[in-house]
Structure formats: structure tokens, C-alpha cells
Design a protein around this motif. Sequence first.
Motif, short mmCIF file in Angstrom:
data_model
loop_
_atom_site.label_atom_id
_atom_site.label_comp_id
_atom_site.label_asym_id
_atom_site.label_seq_id
_atom_site.Cartn_x
_atom_site.Cartn_y
_atom_site.Cartn_z
N VAL A 103 -56.71 -9.95 82.68
CA VAL A 103 -55.88 -8.78 82.34
C VAL A 103 -54.61 -8.76 83.18
O VAL A 103 -53.57 -8.28 82.71
CB VAL A 103 -56.65 -7.44 82.50
N ARG A 104 -54.68 -9.30 84.38
CA ARG A 104 -53.45 -9.39 85.19
C ARG A 104 -52.43 -10.29 84.50
O ARG A 104 -51.26 -9.93 84.37
CB ARG A 104 -53.77 -9.95 86.58
N MET A 105 -52.90 -11.44 84.01
CA MET A 105 -52.01 -12.34 83.30
C MET A 105 -51.58 -11.77 81.96
O MET A 105 -50.45 -11.99 81.51
CB MET A 105 -52.68 -13.70 83.11
N ALA A 106 -52.48 -11.03 81.31
CA ALA A 106 -52.14 -10.43 80.02
C ALA A 106 -50.99 -9.44 80.15
O ALA A 106 -50.16 -9.32 79.24
CB ALA A 106 -53.37 -9.74 79.43
N CYS A 107 -50.93 -8.75 81.26
CA CYS A 107 -49.83 -7.80 81.49
C CYS A 107 -48.48 -8.51 81.46
O CYS A 107 -47.46 -7.91 81.10
CB CYS A 107 -50.00 -7.09 82.82
N VAL A 108 -48.47 -9.76 81.83
CA VAL A 108 -47.24 -10.54 81.87
C VAL A 108 -46.96 -11.22 80.54
O VAL A 108 -45.82 -11.26 80.07
CB VAL A 108 -47.31 -11.60 82.99
N ARG A 109 -48.00 -11.74 79.90
CA ARG A 109 -47.80 -12.66 78.78
C ARG A 109 -47.88 -12.04 77.39
O ARG A 109 -47.35 -12.60 76.44
CB ARG A 109 -48.84 -13.78 78.87
N LEU A 110 -48.58 -10.92 77.23
CA LEU A 110 -48.78 -10.39 75.89
C LEU A 110 -47.48 -9.82 75.32
O LEU A 110 -46.71 -9.17 76.02
CB LEU A 110 -49.86 -9.30 75.89
N GLY A 111 -47.27 -10.10 74.02
CA GLY A 111 -46.13 -9.57 73.30
C GLY A 111 -46.57 -8.58 72.24
O GLY A 111 -47.77 -8.27 72.11
N GLU A 112 -45.63 -8.11 71.45
CA GLU A 112 -45.95 -7.09 70.44
C GLU A 112 -46.96 -7.59 69.42
O GLU A 112 -47.80 -6.82 68.95
CB GLU A 112 -44.67 -6.62 69.76
N GLY A 113 -46.89 -8.87 69.06
CA GLY A 113 -47.87 -9.41 68.13
C GLY A 113 -49.28 -9.37 68.69
O GLY A 113 -50.25 -9.09 67.98
N ASP A 114 -49.38 -9.64 69.99
CA ASP A 114 -50.69 -9.59 70.66
C ASP A 114 -51.22 -8.16 70.70
O ASP A 114 -52.40 -7.91 70.44
CB ASP A 114 -50.57 -10.14 72.08
N PHE A 115 -50.34 -7.22 71.03
CA PHE A 115 -50.76 -5.82 71.07
C PHE A 115 -51.21 -5.35 69.69
O PHE A 115 -52.20 -4.60 69.57
CB PHE A 115 -49.62 -4.93 71.58
N ALA A 116 -50.51 -5.78 68.66
CA ALA A 116 -50.88 -5.38 67.30
C ALA A 116 -52.26 -5.92 66.93
O ALA A 116 -53.07 -5.23 66.32
CB ALA A 116 -49.84 -5.89 66.31
N ALA A 117 -52.54 -7.16 67.34
CA ALA A 117 -53.85 -7.76 67.06
C ALA A 117 -54.96 -7.01 67.79
O ALA A 117 -56.03 -6.74 67.22
CB ALA A 117 -53.85 -9.23 67.45
N LEU A 118 -54.73 -6.66 69.05
CA LEU A 118 -55.72 -5.91 69.81
C LEU A 118 -55.90 -4.50 69.25
O LEU A 118 -57.01 -3.96 69.24
CB LEU A 118 -55.32 -5.84 71.28
N ASP A 119 -54.81 -3.90 68.77
CA ASP A 119 -54.90 -2.58 68.15
C ASP A 119 -55.80 -2.62 66.92
O ASP A 119 -56.57 -1.69 66.65
CB ASP A 119 -53.51 -2.07 67.74
#
Length: 236
Positions: A103-119
Motif C-alpha cells: 500500500v505504501r508503493m500503491a500510494c505512489v504508483r496507482l493512477g486513475e485507471g487503477d483507482f477505477a478498477a479498485l472502485d
Amino acid sequence: MSESALLKVLEPISRPSVTDAVFEELHRQILALDLPPGTRMSEVDVAKIMGVSRQPVRDAFYRLSTLGFLTIRPQRATVVSAISEAAVMQARFIRSAIEAETVRMACVRLGEGDFAALDRVLDQQRAAVEARDTVAFHALDDQFHREICERSGHGFAWDIIRENKAHMDRVRFLSLSFASHDAFDDHLKVMAALRTRDPARAIEAMHAHLSRIKVQIRRIRAEHEAFFDGDPVLEI
């Protein structure tokens, strides 16, 4: 469990990868405790019930044993393993350590597409909570954690987690009868921290989420003592 009882929870299957199909079905039944700890398993009986040869059953048994779900005893009956509380706490420790970093790395690397997938996963989880579908919720719970690992660039981390979490899985599944809402709320908190790119908050939320099992296991063990092997542990 007798063969007649086993017949009620296992059905003949026909899929491209027979070993994978046998593995997935047995894994699902063990996780859901349709095949509870102590259930005697026979390659011959399972092969007959599922309409396959013994070799894919033997291979599936081996894979399940490496995950900690089956105890294979040569020349004796193979049984569904009892839940080890010590193993549950060890798995929680491993997950907390690894997922804090993902999750520490995710805070740096995730983009809007990633957030949409997790949503989308969270939307499905919400529906599973409302439908009280614990099987679907558990699968989506794993998907949420797995996708964070993969999208942070550390998909291998989920492989390590999966190899170590068998005993934890059954306790988590039992907890969903009374704690699905809490687990879902925890995921929302993790997601909020990821969106604001706040690693300290994300790590705190993940630790809190995975630590719930330390309290839940007391209630679960009191209700299902026969499923457990070994003494209770204070904490790992």
C-alpha cells in the motif's frame, strides 16, 4: 464425513484443466467449511464422485496440502487439516508486513485507471454485503488485496501471501457472518488513503484491517472449537 455426505457437496465436473477444476472445487468446499476440519478424503472416492481419474485428484490433493488445507498421511486416510491458531497469527504477521509495503508503493504508483478498477471491486463488495453473500465477498476481498499488490508493481507479493494464508482464510470466512460490514468499511478506508496518496494513513488502515482477526478468532474458536488444533496464542 461419510461418502453419502460428501456426495451432497461435490458434483461431477468437466472443464479444460481437470486438475485445476478439482483443486478449485475442493479449495472452495474446504474454505466454506462444507468439508470441515477432520473430514476424511479418499482419492478413489473424490475421483468417482467428480467423474475424473485419480491422477488429477492426487495432484489437487498435493497442491491443497502445500497450502495447509490437507494432511496427507501415506497408507492412512488423508484428512482436511485442523485450523492452527498459531498458523493464523503467523499468516496475519506475514500479510501485515508485506501489505504495508504494497500500500505504501500503491500510494505512489496507482493512477486513475487503477483507482477505477479498485472502485469496481468495492462496488461488487458492497452488493455482496447487501446480499449477505459471504462466498462472493470473500473472493472479492482477495481480489481487492491482490489488485493492490499487482497494481503497486509487486504481484509476486500476492503469491507469497496466498502460500501462507490457508488457515487464516477459514477464520476470515467464518468471521464474515458477523463482520462483513467492518471488512468493507476497512477497505473504504484503505482506498481513501490511497486516493490521497497518504502512505502513513494507508499503512495504518491496512494494519487495522488485518489485525481484526486477533479479536475475531476468540469468538470463532469459542463457537467452533472442534475445528481448531493446538492451544490459543496470545499474539504474533
